[in-house]
Design a protein around this motif. Structure first.
Motif, short mmCIF file in Angstrom:
data_model
loop_
_atom_site.label_atom_id
_atom_site.label_comp_id
_atom_site.label_asym_id
_atom_site.label_seq_id
_atom_site.Cartn_x
_atom_site.Cartn_y
_atom_site.Cartn_z
N ASN A 23 -12.84 -84.42 7.64
CA ASN A 23 -11.65 -84.05 8.42
C ASN A 23 -11.45 -85.04 9.55
O ASN A 23 -11.03 -84.69 10.64
N ILE B 66 -8.96 -83.36 4.51
CA ILE B 66 -8.65 -82.17 5.30
C ILE B 66 -8.06 -82.60 6.63
O ILE B 66 -8.77 -83.06 7.51
N LEU C 270 -7.02 -75.65 -0.66
CA LEU C 270 -8.25 -76.45 -0.74
C LEU C 270 -9.47 -75.54 -0.81
O LEU C 270 -10.43 -75.81 -1.54
N SER C 271 -9.44 -74.46 -0.05
CA SER C 271 -10.60 -73.56 -0.06
C SER C 271 -10.71 -72.83 -1.41
O SER C 271 -11.80 -72.50 -1.86
N LEU D 158 -12.02 -84.05 -1.01
CA LEU D 158 -10.93 -83.41 -0.26
C LEU D 158 -10.57 -84.22 0.97
O LEU D 158 -11.44 -84.77 1.65
N TYR E 237 -16.46 -71.40 1.57
CA TYR E 237 -15.94 -70.62 0.43
C TYR E 237 -16.85 -70.70 -0.78
O TYR E 237 -16.95 -69.74 -1.55
N MET E 238 -17.51 -71.85 -0.95
CA MET E 238 -18.46 -71.94 -2.07
C MET E 238 -19.62 -70.99 -1.85
O MET E 238 -20.07 -70.30 -2.76
N ALA F 98 -12.61 -75.02 -3.70
CA ALA F 98 -14.04 -74.91 -3.43
C ALA F 98 -14.63 -73.69 -4.13
O ALA F 98 -15.69 -73.75 -4.76
N ARG F 99 -13.91 -72.56 -4.04
CA ARG F 99 -14.40 -71.35 -4.71
C ARG F 99 -14.50 -71.55 -6.23
O ARG F 99 -15.48 -71.14 -6.85
N LEU G 251 -4.38 -75.58 3.39
CA LEU G 251 -5.82 -75.49 3.64
C LEU G 251 -6.42 -74.38 2.77
O LEU G 251 -7.52 -74.50 2.25
N LYS G 252 -5.65 -73.33 2.60
CA LYS G 252 -6.11 -72.21 1.79
C LYS G 252 -6.30 -72.65 0.34
O LYS G 252 -7.28 -72.27 -0.31
N ILE H 163 -9.11 -71.82 8.46
CA ILE H 163 -7.87 -71.05 8.50
C ILE H 163 -8.11 -69.70 9.18
O ILE H 163 -7.28 -68.81 9.10
N LYS I 276 -1.52 -73.77 6.95
CA LYS I 276 -2.43 -72.75 6.47
C LYS I 276 -2.45 -72.66 4.94
O LYS I 276 -3.50 -72.56 4.34
N GLU J 75 -18.41 -67.47 -2.48
CA GLU J 75 -18.28 -67.22 -3.91
C GLU J 75 -19.66 -67.00 -4.53
O GLU J 75 -19.86 -66.08 -5.34
N HIS K 275 -16.12 -84.38 1.40
CA HIS K 275 -14.89 -84.14 2.14
C HIS K 275 -15.06 -84.60 3.58
O HIS K 275 -16.16 -84.85 4.04
N ILE L 147 -18.75 -82.14 -3.81
CA ILE L 147 -17.46 -81.90 -3.16
C ILE L 147 -17.41 -82.65 -1.82
O ILE L 147 -17.43 -82.07 -0.75
N ILE M 271 -13.67 -75.68 5.16
CA ILE M 271 -12.81 -75.68 3.98
C ILE M 271 -13.62 -75.51 2.70
O ILE M 271 -13.28 -74.71 1.83
N ALA M 272 -14.70 -76.25 2.56
CA ALA M 272 -15.40 -76.30 1.29
C ALA M 272 -16.58 -75.34 1.22
O ALA M 272 -16.54 -74.32 0.51
#
Lengths: 496, 149
Positions: B68, B104, B116-117, B102, A19-20, B120-121, B113-114, A44, B110, A23, B66, B64, A15-16
């Motif tokens: 799950n 999770i 949340l991602s 986060l 994507y970081m 992160a970006r 979760l998207k 996902i 979906k 980016e 997190h 960050i 999740i984290a």
């Protein structure tokens, strides 16, 4: 023309950091004026997936991942592998380093065997290796076992009264000869199944180079002629061989072999060294104990048999338990041979009225308990068995009904300790009960069906034998169902 | 921003925590009090486990954290600003003053979760980090986070 960079990012939670990192790589590449495409392997699912064309056109492949990413699609491309934090900390610096240090993936001699990038500790354990071996072994157990079972039914010759008194094929008739051949087919399957299992357990641990040494080692360990023993080591010896070979080959792969011989390391150097190594272990370390164990057990049984005339139940329990211990391995064979030998001996000396039926009756009562027990457990506890396992238990039912113990082997190999306890307990119950009730097994099939296909003298015709054997089966099924380990269930589901 | 994932109640100005363990507990208590995790202790342990794998502290005082783990009930984002800079072994070696935590869930939808991602970006955007770092007003922070699509 600007450089083209493709990248794959992934992390544990998905999740984290996936994507970081993506980016960070995108930003840094754009600042440098490069073309960039980043595939994110998050929870996902994979997004922005790299196409074959993307990869073909790329000047650099970056993998920034904390979990295993299969690199095979990057063959022939300059590849640089790191973790997600390296990209997050300094995307631009990572691209500079990667451009300088990337190595073309899959170049001849660059790496040995199958490469794993990143670490995935969670999925691999003792059980997954065994399950992998079992998934390759099951088709052979089923094919060989069922053909053997069919042939076995025809192996009982009847006398004039219709009683089955002799086991063996009547080669004078065409049907008898055919069934004798089919019996051979089944036996070849059982003989091959042991090395096959060991080969693929070792393959799961250390890949292709481990298959040949493990197969040869397990064959030797299961071959009485090579060992100069009365019986081979069965699947327990195969399990030991597979793990020794697997980890030995893993060790050999870590050696920094000279560049010039690297291409032949996995196909020649490692297999030869490992085969030599395991063969010597089998001949000089494992073989001897099996032989000693066998003759020791035999002597002990003889002693027990002569000293337990007052309590026949004891010898019934001991022999029954031995049958369930290793399902066709040395201990099972010792009990079976002992039972047949005592019967044949005393029958020849004293005739049917004074012959000693006890050992043979106990071993035959126990012979079907393990395969039928695991089948019964899979019927009662449906959720505790995977789909593939249910196919195997159905086959075990077929084999068990005609007295072929080997049907339970896949399950014992998967979880030796619990399953051996379950099988020994149930088999001992069956052996003890037939001794207690004074059943006399003349010949026939050693399953509940023995009352119909065979000749057994028993207090209440047909019923006593069936009840004794079924009690054993129920005990085995109960122990299996109640103790089945979650780890084994998980591994069984993985190994499809 | 989906208000079930983040709203103004999800912001905590933590004046007490001085260590990472205390910070995890503060984050976990917040998430538990809002009904995002069933067991604050388990979630705090999950954060610690993830941190043991690799640091989640990255740049300019941002982390960050997190998890799950099994205690998590639904996807969420929690913004915690620390009065005392907290040692986090961050990638740039700076102590952490802002945590985007986060939750999770193992089987989250979906779309959530998207989202949340996407958060992160967004954290890789220097401008966004500066805004969050400098802003102290809850409503203004919420507005800034809500820009994330």
């Amino acid at each position: 023309m600007s450089k083209k960079i493709v990248a794959v990012t992934a992390c544990a939670a998905g999740i984290a950091h996936t994507y970081m990192a993506a980016e960070a790589i995108e930003q840094a590449a754009k600042e440098k004026g490069f073309d960039v495409k980043v595939e994110t392997n998050g929870s996902i699912g994979a997004e922005n997936v790299l196409t074959t064309e993307d990869i073909a056109n790329a000047d650099l492949v970056l993998v920034a991942a904390d979990i295993k990413i299969n690199p095979i699609r990057f063959s022939g491309k300059p590849l640089y592998v790191t973790d997600s934090n390296a990209a997050i900390a300094d995307g631009a610096g990572l691209i500079d380093t990667a451009l300088k240090d990337a190595k073309v993936f899959g170049e001849k001699g660059s790496k040995v065997g199958n490469i794993q990038i990143g670490n995935d500790h969670s999925k691999v354990n003792f059980f997954t290796h065994i399950m992998s071996g079992i998934s390759y072994m099951i088709p052979m157990v089923i094919a060989a076992g069922l053909i053997l079972a069919i042939a076995n039914v025809y192996a009982f010759q009847r006398d004039d009264m219709g009683r089955i008194v002799k086991w063996g094929f009547d080669n004078k008739t065409a049907m008898g000869a055919l069934m004798a051949n089919l019996f051979q087919v089944g036996q070849v399957g059982f003989k091959l199944m042991i090395p096959l299992f060991a080969g693929f357990v070792a393959n799961s641990i250390a890949d292709k180079p481990a298959i040949a040494p493990a197969m040869i080692g397990a064959y030797l360990a299961n071959d009485p002629t090579s060992l100069h023993t009365k019986a081979g080591g069965g699947f327990i010896a195969a399990l030991i061989v597979a793990f020794i070979v697997g980890y030995f080959v893993k060790l050999l792969k870590k050696i920094k072999w000279p560049h010039i011989i690297q291409p032949i390391v996995p196909i020649m150097i490692i297999p030869v060294i490992a085969t030599l190594f395991i063969s010597l272990i089998v001949f000089y370390l494992i073989g001897e104990p099996i032989a000693t164990l066998m003759s020791g057990l035999y002597a002990w049984l003889t002693w027990l048999n002569t000293n337990s005339t007052s309590a026949p139940v004891i010898i019934g329990i001991v022999l029954g338990g031995m049958m369930g211990f290793d399902l066709g391995g040395p201990i099972n064979k010792t009990a079976l041979i002992f039972g047949t030998a005592v019967f044949a001996d005393t029958m020849a000396k004293y005739g049917p009225t004074h012959a000693n039926f006890l050992p043979q009756t106990a071993t035959q009562a126990a012979i079907s308990v393990a395969p039928l027990g695991v089948w019964l457990a899979s019927i009662i506890w449906k959720n505790k068995f995977s789909k593939d396992e249910k196919v195997a238990t159905t086959a075990a039912l077929g084999m068990g009904l005609v007295g072929v113990t080997e049907g339970a082997i896949p399950f014992v190999a998967a979880d030796p300790i619990r399953m051996i306890i379950a099988n020994v307990s149930g088999s001992a119950v069956a052996g003890g009960l037939v001794a207690l009730t004074g059943c006399k097994f003349y010949g026939g099939i050693g399953s509940p069906l023995g009352s119909f296909i065979g000749y057994i003298q028993q207090p209440i015709p047909l019923i006593t034998w069936i009840l004794c054997v079924c009690a054993g089966i129920a005990v085995t099924a109960l122990i299996i169902g109640l103790t089945r380990s979650p780890q084994v269930m998980a591994a069984a589901k993985e190994a499809v | 921003m989906d208000t079930t994932i983040f709203n103004q109640d999800h912001i905590l100005l933590d004046t007490a925590s001085t260590t990472q363990a205390e910070a995890f507990q503060a984050i976990a208590d917040l998430a538990a009090s809002l009904g995002y995790v069933s067991d604050a202790k388990a979630y705090a342990a999950g954060l610690k486990d993830r941190e043991a794998g690799a640091t989640t502290g990255f740049k300019d005082g941002f982390a960050i954290p997190h998890s799950n783990d099994a205690s998590i009930l639904k996807p969420g984002l929690f913004l915690v600003k620390f009065s005392h800079p907290i040692e986090w072994a961050a990638l740039d070696n700076q102590p952490v003053t802002v945590a985007f935590a986060l939750t999770i869930p193992k089987d989250g939808g979906k779309e959530h979760l998207k989202l949340l991602s996407q958060i992160a970006r967004k954290l890789m955007n220097a401008e966004f980090r500066t805004t969050i770092q400098n802003e102290t007003d809850g409503a203004a922070l919420t507005t800034a986070v809500n820009q994330i699509q």
